[in-house]
Design an enzyme around this catalytic site. Structure first.
Site, PDB file in Angstrom:
ATOM      1  N   ALA A  27      -6.891  77.324  -7.454  1.00 27.74           N
ATOM      2  CA  ALA A  27      -6.361  78.765  -7.295  1.00 27.74           C
ATOM      3  C   ALA A  27      -7.347  79.571  -7.370  1.00 27.74           C
ATOM      4  O   ALA A  27      -7.598  80.746  -6.865  1.00 27.74           O
ATOM      5  CB  ALA A  27      -5.719  79.492  -8.936  1.00 27.74           C
ATOM      6  N   GLY A  28      -8.365  78.832  -7.692  1.00 23.40           N
ATOM      7  CA  GLY A  28      -9.680  79.557  -7.419  1.00 23.40           C
ATOM      8  C   GLY A  28     -10.809  79.956  -8.605  1.00 23.40           C
ATOM      9  O   GLY A  28     -11.533  80.535  -8.660  1.00 23.40           O
ATOM     10  N   LYS A  29     -10.292  79.881 -10.113  1.00 18.90           N
ATOM     11  CA  LYS A  29     -10.665  79.896 -11.178  1.00 18.90           C
ATOM     12  C   LYS A  29     -12.341  79.653 -11.345  1.00 18.90           C
ATOM     13  O   LYS A  29     -13.296  80.725 -11.532  1.00 18.90           O
ATOM     14  CB  LYS A  29      -9.929  79.401 -12.208  1.00 18.90           C
ATOM     15  CG  LYS A  29      -8.510  79.931 -12.850  1.00 18.90           C
ATOM     16  CD  LYS A  29      -7.881  78.745 -13.731  1.00 18.90           C
ATOM     17  CE  LYS A  29      -8.052  77.290 -13.529  1.00 18.90           C
ATOM     18  NZ  LYS A  29      -6.947  76.263 -12.357  1.00 18.90           N
ATOM     19  N   THR A  31     -14.320  78.802  -9.285  1.00 23.35           N
ATOM     20  CA  THR A  31     -14.910  79.626  -7.771  1.00 23.35           C
ATOM     21  C   THR A  31     -15.427  81.498  -8.394  1.00 23.35           C
ATOM     22  O   THR A  31     -16.573  81.778  -8.612  1.00 23.35           O
ATOM     23  CB  THR A  31     -14.171  79.100  -6.803  1.00 23.35           C
ATOM     24  OG1 THR A  31     -14.299  78.542  -6.417  1.00 23.35           O
ATOM     25  CG2 THR A  31     -15.097  80.684  -5.534  1.00 23.35           C
ATOM     26  N   ARG A  56     -17.178  64.971 -11.666  1.00 22.89           N
ATOM     27  CA  ARG A  56     -16.529  65.415  -9.787  1.00 22.89           C
ATOM     28  C   ARG A  56     -18.441  64.979  -9.571  1.00 22.89           C
ATOM     29  O   ARG A  56     -19.493  65.609 -10.397  1.00 22.89           O
ATOM     30  CB  ARG A  56     -16.177  66.386  -9.611  1.00 22.89           C
ATOM     31  CG  ARG A  56     -15.066  66.454  -9.889  1.00 22.89           C
ATOM     32  CD  ARG A  56     -14.185  68.258  -9.789  1.00 22.89           C
ATOM     33  NE  ARG A  56     -12.774  68.002  -9.901  1.00 22.89           N
ATOM     34  CZ  ARG A  56     -12.336  68.818 -10.280  1.00 22.89           C
ATOM     35  NH1 ARG A  56     -12.135  70.329 -10.215  1.00 22.89           N
ATOM     36  NH2 ARG A  56     -10.865  69.305 -10.756  1.00 22.89           N
ATOM     37  N   ARG A 149     -10.647  70.501  -1.596  1.00 23.85           N
ATOM     38  CA  ARG A 149     -11.761  70.474  -1.970  1.00 23.85           C
ATOM     39  C   ARG A 149     -12.296  68.532  -2.145  1.00 23.85           C
ATOM     40  O   ARG A 149     -12.887  68.245  -3.187  1.00 23.85           O
ATOM     41  CB  ARG A 149     -11.382  70.811  -3.714  1.00 23.85           C
ATOM     42  CG  ARG A 149     -12.390  70.706  -4.945  1.00 23.85           C
ATOM     43  CD  ARG A 149     -12.071  71.386  -6.150  1.00 23.85           C
ATOM     44  NE  ARG A 149     -10.557  70.814  -6.746  1.00 23.85           N
ATOM     45  CZ  ARG A 149     -10.083  71.334  -8.121  1.00 23.85           C
ATOM     46  NH1 ARG A 149     -10.226  72.705  -8.052  1.00 23.85           N
ATOM     47  NH2 ARG A 149     -10.101  70.339  -8.233  1.00 23.85           N
ATOM     48  N   ARG A 160      -0.539  67.362 -10.679  1.00 23.54           N
ATOM     49  CA  ARG A 160      -1.319  69.180 -10.362  1.00 23.54           C
ATOM     50  C   ARG A 160      -0.141  70.275  -9.681  1.00 23.54           C
ATOM     51  O   ARG A 160      -0.583  71.298  -9.985  1.00 23.54           O
ATOM     52  CB  ARG A 160      -2.670  69.678  -9.967  1.00 23.54           C
ATOM     53  CG  ARG A 160      -4.062  68.237 -10.506  1.00 23.54           C
ATOM     54  CD  ARG A 160      -5.133  68.721  -9.615  1.00 23.54           C
ATOM     55  NE  ARG A 160      -6.221  67.922 -10.994  1.00 23.54           N
ATOM     56  CZ  ARG A 160      -6.691  68.599 -11.718  1.00 23.54           C
ATOM     57  NH1 ARG A 160      -7.412  69.588 -11.741  1.00 23.54           N
ATOM     58  NH2 ARG A 160      -7.507  67.789 -11.989  1.00 23.54           N
ATOM     59  N   ASN A 183      -6.403  85.667  -5.506  1.00 23.41           N
ATOM     60  CA  ASN A 183      -6.936  84.655  -4.628  1.00 23.41           C
ATOM     61  C   ASN A 183      -7.022  84.326  -3.345  1.00 23.41           C
ATOM     62  O   ASN A 183      -6.631  83.470  -2.917  1.00 23.41           O
ATOM     63  CB  ASN A 183      -7.693  83.849  -5.642  1.00 23.41           C
ATOM     64  CG  ASN A 183      -8.907  83.665  -4.608  1.00 23.41           C
ATOM     65  OD1 ASN A 183     -10.030  83.859  -4.204  1.00 23.41           O
ATOM     66  ND2 ASN A 183      -9.191  82.379  -5.560  1.00 23.41           N
ATOM     67  N   ASP A 184      -6.197  85.369  -2.517  1.00 24.01           N
ATOM     68  CA  ASP A 184      -6.557  85.145  -1.254  1.00 24.01           C
ATOM     69  C   ASP A 184      -7.843  85.400  -0.700  1.00 24.01           C
ATOM     70  O   ASP A 184      -9.114  84.557  -0.377  1.00 24.01           O
ATOM     71  CB  ASP A 184      -5.851  86.569  -0.406  1.00 24.01           C
ATOM     72  CG  ASP A 184      -5.149  86.070   1.240  1.00 24.01           C
ATOM     73  OD1 ASP A 184      -5.572  85.180   1.394  1.00 24.01           O
ATOM     74  OD2 ASP A 184      -4.274  86.579   1.779  1.00 24.01           O
TER      75      ASP A 184
HETATM   76  N1  ATP Z   1     -10.385  82.769  -1.736  1.00 28.31           N
HETATM   77  C1  ATP Z   1     -10.235  81.580  -1.837  1.00 28.31           C
HETATM   78  N2  ATP Z   1     -10.300  81.376   0.110  1.00 28.31           N
HETATM   79  C2  ATP Z   1     -10.552  80.136   0.536  1.00 28.31           C
HETATM   80  N3  ATP Z   1     -10.763  79.145  -0.244  1.00 28.31           N
HETATM   81  C3  ATP Z   1     -11.585  79.498  -1.293  1.00 28.31           C
HETATM   82  C4  ATP Z   1     -10.692  80.675  -2.510  1.00 28.31           C
HETATM   83  N4  ATP Z   1     -11.350  80.418  -3.272  1.00 28.31           N
HETATM   84  C5  ATP Z   1     -11.396  79.225  -3.738  1.00 28.31           C
HETATM   85  N5  ATP Z   1     -11.707  78.057  -2.786  1.00 28.31           N
HETATM   86  C6  ATP Z   1     -11.773  77.312  -2.602  1.00 28.31           C
HETATM   87  O1  ATP Z   1     -10.902  76.575  -3.378  1.00 28.31           O
HETATM   88  C7  ATP Z   1     -10.611  75.033  -4.327  1.00 28.31           C
HETATM   89  C8  ATP Z   1     -10.345  75.580  -5.706  1.00 28.31           C
HETATM   90  O2  ATP Z   1     -11.065  76.573  -5.843  1.00 28.31           O
HETATM   91  P1  ATP Z   1     -11.795  75.777  -7.641  1.00 28.31           P
HETATM   92  O3  ATP Z   1     -12.195  74.837  -7.460  1.00 28.31           O
HETATM   93  O4  ATP Z   1     -12.078  77.283  -8.010  1.00 28.31           O
HETATM   94  O5  ATP Z   1     -10.451  76.432  -8.574  1.00 28.31           O
HETATM   95  P2  ATP Z   1     -10.039  76.001  -9.841  1.00 28.31           P
HETATM   96  O6  ATP Z   1      -8.505  77.246 -10.149  1.00 28.31           O
HETATM   97  O7  ATP Z   1     -11.157  76.055 -10.566  1.00 28.31           O
HETATM   98  O8  ATP Z   1      -9.677  74.717 -10.136  1.00 28.31           O
HETATM   99  P3  ATP Z   1      -9.408  74.183 -11.127  1.00 28.31           P
HETATM  100  O9  ATP Z   1      -8.260  74.216 -12.295  1.00 28.31           O
HETATM  101  O10 ATP Z   1      -8.429  72.047 -10.566  1.00 28.31           O
HETATM  102  O11 ATP Z   1     -10.572  73.785 -11.894  1.00 28.31           O
HETATM  103  C9  ATP Z   1     -12.663  75.026  -3.874  1.00 28.31           C
HETATM  104  O12 ATP Z   1     -12.910  73.878  -2.483  1.00 28.31           O
HETATM  105  C10 ATP Z   1     -12.562  76.332  -4.004  1.00 28.31           C
HETATM  106  O13 ATP Z   1     -14.428  75.826  -2.953  1.00 28.31           O
HETATM  107  N1  LIG Z   2      -6.609  73.679 -22.070  1.00 28.17           N
HETATM  108  C1  LIG Z   2      -7.120  73.424 -21.762  1.00 28.17           C
HETATM  109  N2  LIG Z   2      -6.647  73.607 -20.521  1.00 28.17           N
HETATM  110  C2  LIG Z   2      -8.501  73.398 -19.814  1.00 28.17           C
HETATM  111  C3  LIG Z   2      -9.948  73.006 -21.278  1.00 28.17           C
HETATM  112  N3  LIG Z   2     -10.744  72.804 -19.754  1.00 28.17           N
HETATM  113  C4  LIG Z   2     -10.078  73.307 -19.060  1.00 28.17           C
HETATM  114  N4  LIG Z   2      -9.111  73.610 -18.407  1.00 28.17           N
HETATM  115  C5  LIG Z   2      -7.796  73.252 -17.392  1.00 28.17           C
HETATM  116  O1  LIG Z   2      -7.429  71.878 -16.968  1.00 28.17           O
HETATM  117  C6  LIG Z   2      -7.150  72.092 -15.490  1.00 28.17           C
HETATM  118  C7  LIG Z   2      -7.786  71.092 -15.331  1.00 28.17           C
HETATM  119  O2  LIG Z   2      -9.020  71.225 -14.822  1.00 28.17           O
HETATM  120  P1  LIG Z   2     -10.172  70.158 -14.181  1.00 28.17           P
HETATM  121  O3  LIG Z   2     -11.781  71.031 -14.112  1.00 28.17           O
HETATM  122  O4  LIG Z   2     -10.124  68.973 -14.165  1.00 28.17           O
HETATM  123  O5  LIG Z   2      -9.696  71.112 -12.879  1.00 28.17           O
HETATM  124  C8  LIG Z   2      -7.376  73.408 -15.165  1.00 28.17           C
HETATM  125  O6  LIG Z   2      -6.636  74.513 -15.549  1.00 28.17           O
HETATM  126  C9  LIG Z   2      -8.463  74.231 -15.795  1.00 28.17           C
HETATM  127  O7  LIG Z   2      -7.833  75.168 -16.596  1.00 28.17           O
HETATM  128  C10 LIG Z   2      -9.496  73.363 -22.390  1.00 28.17           C
HETATM  129  O8  LIG Z   2     -10.558  73.453 -22.832  1.00 28.17           O
HETATM  130  N5  LIG Z   2      -8.536  73.972 -22.618  1.00 28.17           N
END
Ligand code: ATP
Ligand SMILES: Nc1nc2c(ncn2[C@@H]2O[C@H](COP(=O)(O)O)[C@@H](O)[C@H]2O)c(=O)[nH]1
Length: 211
Positions: A27-29, A31, A56, A149, A160, A183-184
């Site tokens: 979703a973009g957390k 980022t 990664r 990604r 996922r 997050n659009d």
């Molecule tokens: N608003 C946006 N528009 C287009 N692409 C985006 C946007 N926000 C994030 N992205 C891209 O989408 C992908 C997923 O974003 P990100 O890794 O931040 O998600 P996340 O929620 O942290 O995922 P995870 O929970 O798996 O760690 C990345 O490649 C990022 O560059």
């Molecule tokens: N309950 C918890 N969830 C966590 C923690 N750290 C990350 N996360 C969540 O895992 C997924 C996948 O993360 P990824 O880095 O493998 O893409 C994502 O939803 C994170 O928010 C934690 O400490 N506790």
């Protein structure tokens, strides 16, 4: 005067209110929160979780996660070292007490990036954070972002996306989140996020200038 001093001292000891970021994988957390920490490095600190998944490309041990074996993580969980932990997409993830304390010791707003199981478990603790849900504009866009990604196998992607559907349903429960950000467009989402956190950001800035 005396009361103001005591109040300030107590606020500093308790530390600023933490912020939980949750929402479907992709979703973009990360980022958004990386942008936030970069712009406000004296205000926010990241709670570095533990995970059993592999790093990664570009990720760093101790900065993005503490990468550990399942055996080591399970032993630490059994030893009471975690505030919360969860199994997500075939791996263990968890927030250690030490990770949160390390941020709070610097008097920074502690940011937790956790899944929905983590949100539910944190709600049972006395951490009392603000809960922010970061959501994708649609499931189709979420899948495209996750595929682009290039970090997931087909199997992990499937898990996922399944978790994402469950997440999106649970996040509709009244009171689950204080703020929901779709997050659009990235810049719009970031602006909304900063607006939601403005009061907390100003509080921390104020305590730092007055101490
Ligand atoms: N608003 C946006 N528009 C287009 N692409 C985006 C946007 N926000 C994030 N992205 C891209 O989408 C992908 C997923 O974003 P990100 O890794 O931040 O998600 P996340 O929620 O942290 O995922 P995870 O929970 O798996 O760690 C990345 O490649 C990022 O560059
Ligand atoms: N309950 C918890 N969830 C966590 C923690 N750290 C990350 N996360 C969540 O895992 C997924 C996948 O993360 P990824 O880095 O493998 O893409 C994502 O939803 C994170 O928010 C934690 O400490 N506790």
């Amino acid at each position: 005067m005396y009361l103001r001093h005591i109040t300030r001292l107590f606020t500093a000891m308790a530390g600023p209110r933490p912020v939980v970021f949750s929402g479907p994988s992709g979703a973009g957390k990360s980022t958004l929160l990386k942008k936030l920490i970069k712009e406000h490095e004296n205000v926010f600190g990241f709670s570095v979780s533990h995970t059993t998944r592999n790093p990664r490309p570009g990720e760093e041990n101790g900065r993005d996660y503490h990468y550990v074996t399942r055996e080591a993580m399970q032993a630490a969980i059994n030893n009471g070292e975690f505030i919360e932990n969860a199994e997500f997409s075939g791996n263990l993830y968890g927030t250690s007490k030490a990770a949160v304390q390390a941020v709070q010791a610097k008097n920074l707003i502690c940011i937790l990036d956790i899944d929905m199981q983590g949100v539910k478990n944190i709600k049972k603790t006395d951490l009392n954070p603000m809960y922010i849900s970061i959501q994708p504009p649609s499931m189709e866009i979420l899948e495209k972002r996750l595929r682009d990604r290039n970090t997931e196998s087909e199997e992990s992607l499937r898990k996922r996306l399944h978790a994402a559907n469950v997440d999106m349903e649970l996040s509709k429960e009244p009171g689950m989140f204080d703020v929901v950000i779709v997050n659009d467009n990235l810049e719009d989402a970031y602006k909304n996020l900063k607006q939601a956190l403005l009061e907390e950001i100003n509080k921390v800035k104020k305590t730092k200038t007055s101490s």
